[in-house]
Motif scaffolding. Structure first.
Motif, PDB file in Angstrom:
ATOM      1  N   VAL A   1       0.814  -1.199   0.375  1.00 43.79           N
ATOM      2  CA  VAL A   1       0.130   0.055  -0.306  1.00 43.79           C
ATOM      3  C   VAL A   1       1.153   0.942   0.064  1.00 43.79           C
ATOM      4  N   PHE A   2       0.021   2.270  -0.306  1.00 45.72           N
ATOM      5  CA  PHE A   2       1.388   3.288  -0.819  1.00 45.72           C
ATOM      6  C   PHE A   2      -0.016   5.413  -0.794  1.00 45.72           C
ATOM      7  N   GLU A   3       0.680   6.094  -0.291  1.00 42.22           N
ATOM      8  CA  GLU A   3      -0.601   7.287  -0.646  1.00 42.22           C
ATOM      9  C   GLU A   3       0.819   8.147  -1.372  1.00 42.22           C
ATOM     10  N   TYR A   4       0.107   8.475  -1.773  1.00 40.41           N
ATOM     11  CA  TYR A   4       0.739  10.120  -3.430  1.00 40.41           C
ATOM     12  C   TYR A   4      -0.739  11.093  -2.944  1.00 40.41           C
ATOM     13  N   ALA A   5       0.505  11.946  -3.331  1.00 36.69           N
ATOM     14  CA  ALA A   5       0.197  13.429  -3.379  1.00 36.69           C
ATOM     15  C   ALA A   5       1.144  14.383  -4.652  1.00 36.69           C
ATOM     16  N   ILE A   6      -0.217  15.402  -5.196  1.00 36.35           N
ATOM     17  CA  ILE A   6       0.675  15.474  -6.862  1.00 36.35           C
ATOM     18  C   ILE A   6      -0.150  16.828  -6.234  1.00 36.35           C
ATOM     19  N   SER A   7       1.187  17.682  -6.332  1.00 33.52           N
ATOM     20  CA  SER A   7       1.303  19.279  -5.857  1.00 33.52           C
ATOM     21  C   SER A   7       1.286  19.946  -7.521  1.00 33.52           C
ATOM     22  N   ASP A   8      -0.182  20.748  -7.646  1.00 32.25           N
ATOM     23  CA  ASP A   8      -0.497  21.599  -8.943  1.00 32.25           C
ATOM     24  C   ASP A   8      -0.167  23.538  -8.365  1.00 32.25           C
ATOM     25  N   VAL A   9      -1.397  23.527  -8.503  1.00 32.11           N
ATOM     26  CA  VAL A   9      -1.682  25.361  -8.176  1.00 32.11           C
ATOM     27  C   VAL A   9      -1.559  25.648  -6.478  1.00 32.11           C
ATOM     28  N   CYS A  10      -1.894  24.349  -5.651  1.00 33.80           N
ATOM     29  CA  CYS A  10      -2.301  24.042  -4.201  1.00 33.80           C
ATOM     30  C   CYS A  10      -1.542  22.918  -4.069  1.00 33.80           C
TER      31      CYS A  10
ATOM     32  N   GLU B   1      -4.862  13.817  -4.374  1.00 37.17           N
ATOM     33  CA  GLU B   1      -4.105  12.658  -3.260  1.00 37.17           C
ATOM     34  C   GLU B   1      -4.969  11.621  -3.900  1.00 37.17           C
ATOM     35  N   GLY B   2      -3.839  10.239  -3.194  1.00 37.35           N
ATOM     36  CA  GLY B   2      -4.342   8.530  -3.945  1.00 37.35           C
ATOM     37  C   GLY B   2      -4.108   7.811  -3.188  1.00 37.35           C
ATOM     38  N   LYS B   3      -4.702   7.064  -2.652  1.00 35.13           N
ATOM     39  CA  LYS B   3      -4.111   5.959  -1.445  1.00 35.13           C
ATOM     40  C   LYS B   3      -4.570   4.175  -2.178  1.00 35.13           C
ATOM     41  N   VAL B   4      -3.612   4.123  -2.420  1.00 36.25           N
ATOM     42  CA  VAL B   4      -3.154   3.045  -3.632  1.00 36.25           C
ATOM     43  C   VAL B   4      -3.183   1.729  -2.160  1.00 36.25           C
ATOM     44  N   LYS B   5      -3.688   0.658  -3.306  1.00 35.85           N
ATOM     45  CA  LYS B   5      -3.868  -0.677  -1.992  1.00 35.85           C
ATOM     46  C   LYS B   5      -3.468  -1.854  -3.888  1.00 35.85           C
ATOM     47  N   VAL B   6      -2.398  -2.587  -3.561  1.00 36.39           N
ATOM     48  CA  VAL B   6      -2.060  -3.505  -4.238  1.00 36.39           C
ATOM     49  C   VAL B   6      -2.153  -4.719  -3.593  1.00 36.39           C
ATOM     50  N   ILE B   7      -2.910  -5.804  -4.895  1.00 32.27           N
ATOM     51  CA  ILE B   7      -3.366  -6.920  -3.668  1.00 32.27           C
ATOM     52  C   ILE B   7      -3.008  -7.680  -5.329  1.00 32.27           C
ATOM     53  N   ASP B   8      -1.389  -8.663  -4.980  1.00 32.32           N
ATOM     54  CA  ASP B   8      -1.418  -9.410  -6.347  1.00 32.32           C
ATOM     55  C   ASP B   8      -1.106  -9.280  -7.057  1.00 32.32           C
ATOM     56  N   GLY B   9       0.011  -7.871  -7.067  1.00 30.57           N
ATOM     57  CA  GLY B   9      -0.159  -6.753  -8.502  1.00 30.57           C
ATOM     58  C   GLY B   9      -0.731  -6.384  -9.360  1.00 30.57           C
ATOM     59  N   ALA B  10      -2.236  -6.089  -8.828  1.00 31.76           N
ATOM     60  CA  ALA B  10      -3.441  -5.578  -9.079  1.00 31.76           C
ATOM     61  C   ALA B  10      -3.770  -4.111  -7.864  1.00 31.76           C
TER      62      ALA B  10
ATOM     63  N   LEU C   1      -9.315   8.485  -4.977  1.00 32.27           N
ATOM     64  CA  LEU C   1      -8.513  10.150  -5.191  1.00 32.27           C
ATOM     65  C   LEU C   1      -9.041  10.782  -4.376  1.00 32.27           C
ATOM     66  N   THR C   2      -8.937  11.745  -3.899  1.00 36.48           N
ATOM     67  CA  THR C   2      -9.055  13.473  -3.998  1.00 36.48           C
ATOM     68  C   THR C   2      -8.970  14.139  -4.461  1.00 36.48           C
ATOM     69  N   LEU C   3      -9.852  15.236  -4.250  1.00 36.57           N
ATOM     70  CA  LEU C   3      -9.277  15.979  -5.415  1.00 36.57           C
ATOM     71  C   LEU C   3      -9.118  17.157  -4.836  1.00 36.57           C
ATOM     72  N   ASN C   4      -8.859  18.088  -4.494  1.00 32.24           N
ATOM     73  CA  ASN C   4      -9.204  19.449  -3.782  1.00 32.24           C
ATOM     74  C   ASN C   4      -9.906  19.433  -2.669  1.00 32.24           C
ATOM     75  N   GLY C   5      -9.793  18.528  -2.156  1.00 31.27           N
ATOM     76  CA  GLY C   5     -10.282  18.250  -1.125  1.00 31.27           C
ATOM     77  C   GLY C   5     -11.381  16.711  -0.634  1.00 31.27           C
ATOM     78  N   LEU C   6     -11.643  16.964  -2.370  1.00 32.12           N
ATOM     79  CA  LEU C   6     -12.866  16.498  -3.029  1.00 32.12           C
ATOM     80  C   LEU C   6     -12.717  15.008  -2.651  1.00 32.12           C
TER      81      LEU C   6
ATOM     82  N   ILE D   1       5.109  15.638  -7.442  1.00 37.37           N
ATOM     83  CA  ILE D   1       4.118  14.039  -6.633  1.00 37.37           C
ATOM     84  C   ILE D   1       5.364  13.490  -5.534  1.00 37.37           C
ATOM     85  N   LYS D   2       4.952  13.672  -4.311  1.00 41.84           N
ATOM     86  CA  LYS D   2       5.208  12.534  -2.811  1.00 41.84           C
ATOM     87  C   LYS D   2       4.842  11.301  -2.789  1.00 41.84           C
ATOM     88  N   ILE D   3       5.172  10.731  -2.812  1.00 44.19           N
ATOM     89  CA  ILE D   3       4.682   9.347  -2.298  1.00 44.19           C
ATOM     90  C   ILE D   3       5.550   8.561  -0.800  1.00 44.19           C
TER      91      ILE D   3
END
Length: 192
Positions: free
Chosen positions: A63-72, A77-86, A91-96, A186-188
Motif C-alpha cells: 500500500v502507499f499514498e501519493y500526493a500531486i501538487s499543482d497550483v495548491c 491525493e491517492g490512497k493505493v492498495k495493491v494485491i497480487d500486482g493489481a 482519489l481525493t481532488l482538492n479536498g473532495l 509528486i510525493k509518495i
C-alpha cells in the motif's frame, strides 16, 4: 563638375561601405543572439537503476499514498492498495472525495492529465514517458530549461518525491501520455 562628381561618388561609396559594415555586424549579432543556452538536468542512470531494482524486488502486495501538487499543495491525493500486482486507488481532488458535490467537475478539470496511479510501476512508467516527451521538446528547442529531481527510498526502491521544473519558449501542448504543461511535484508516503 568633376570635383563635385568625385565628392558625390566618395560619399556614395562611403555610405555604401558603412551600410555594408553595419549590415554584416547586424547579421552577426543576430546569429549571436539566436543561440539558445538550454539546460537539462535528469539523472537517467540512477533512475534506470532504481527502476530495475524495483522490478527485481517483484513486490506484488503493498500500500502507499501519493500526493500531486499543482497550483495548491496536495491538490490530488491517492490512497493505493495493491494485491497480487493489481492496484486500486481512491482519489481525493482538492479536498473532495468521490460522491462529494463538485468532485465530478474537479475530475473533469484533470481529465487530460495523468492523476491516477494504481502501482509504483505506473509511476515509474509515467516518469519515463514524461522525460522522453520533454526530451523531444528540448531537442526541438521548445524548452529552455528542464530539471527533474527524484529522491528515492533506497531500501524499497521507490521514488519518494518527483519534482519537475521547466521553462518553455512557447506553450507546450499536453501529450497523449497525460504529461503536465508546467512544473509538477509528486510525493509518495506511507509505503508498506
Amino acid at each position: 563638375v568633376k570635383t563635385g562628381r568625385k565628392i558625390i561618388m566618395f560619399f556614395r561609396n562611403f555610405f555604401l561601405t558603412v551600410f555594408s559594415i553595419l549590415m554584416i555586424f547586424g547579421i552577426s549579432s543576430c546569429s549571436i543572439h539566436s543561440e539558445i543556452n538550454q539546460f537539462w538536468s535528469f539523472d537517467d542512470i540512477l533512475f534506470t537503476s532504481m527502476r530495475q531494482h524495483w522490478k527485481d524486488a517483484d513486490m506484488k502486495n503493498y500500500v502507499f499514498e501519493y500526493a500531486i501538487s499543482d497550483v495548491c499543495p496536495n491538490s490530488i491525493e491517492g490512497k493505493v492498495k495493491v494485491i497480487d500486482g493489481a492496484g486500486t486507488v481512491e482519489l481525493t481532488l482538492n479536498g473532495l472525495k468521490p460522491g462529494d458535490e463538485g468532485y465530478d467537475s474537479e475530475l473533469k478539470h484533470y481529465s487530460k492529465r495523468k492523476i491516477e496511479f494504481n502501482t509504483i510501476d505506473e509511476i515509474y512508467d509515467f516518469i519515463k514517458i514524461t522525460v522522453e516527451t520533454r526530451r523531444i521538446s528540448y531537442e526541438k528547442k521548445r524548452l529552455l530549461t528542464y530539471k527533474l529531481d527524484i529522491k528515492y527510498d533506497e531500501q524499497n526502491f521507490i521514488p519518494l518525491s518527483v519534482y519537475e521544473n521547466l521553462s518553455a519558449f512557447e506553450q507546450i501542448d499536453e501529450s497523449p501520455n497525460g504529461s503536465w504543461d508546467g512544473s509538477l511535484y509528486i510525493k509518495i508516503t506511507k509505503f508498506k
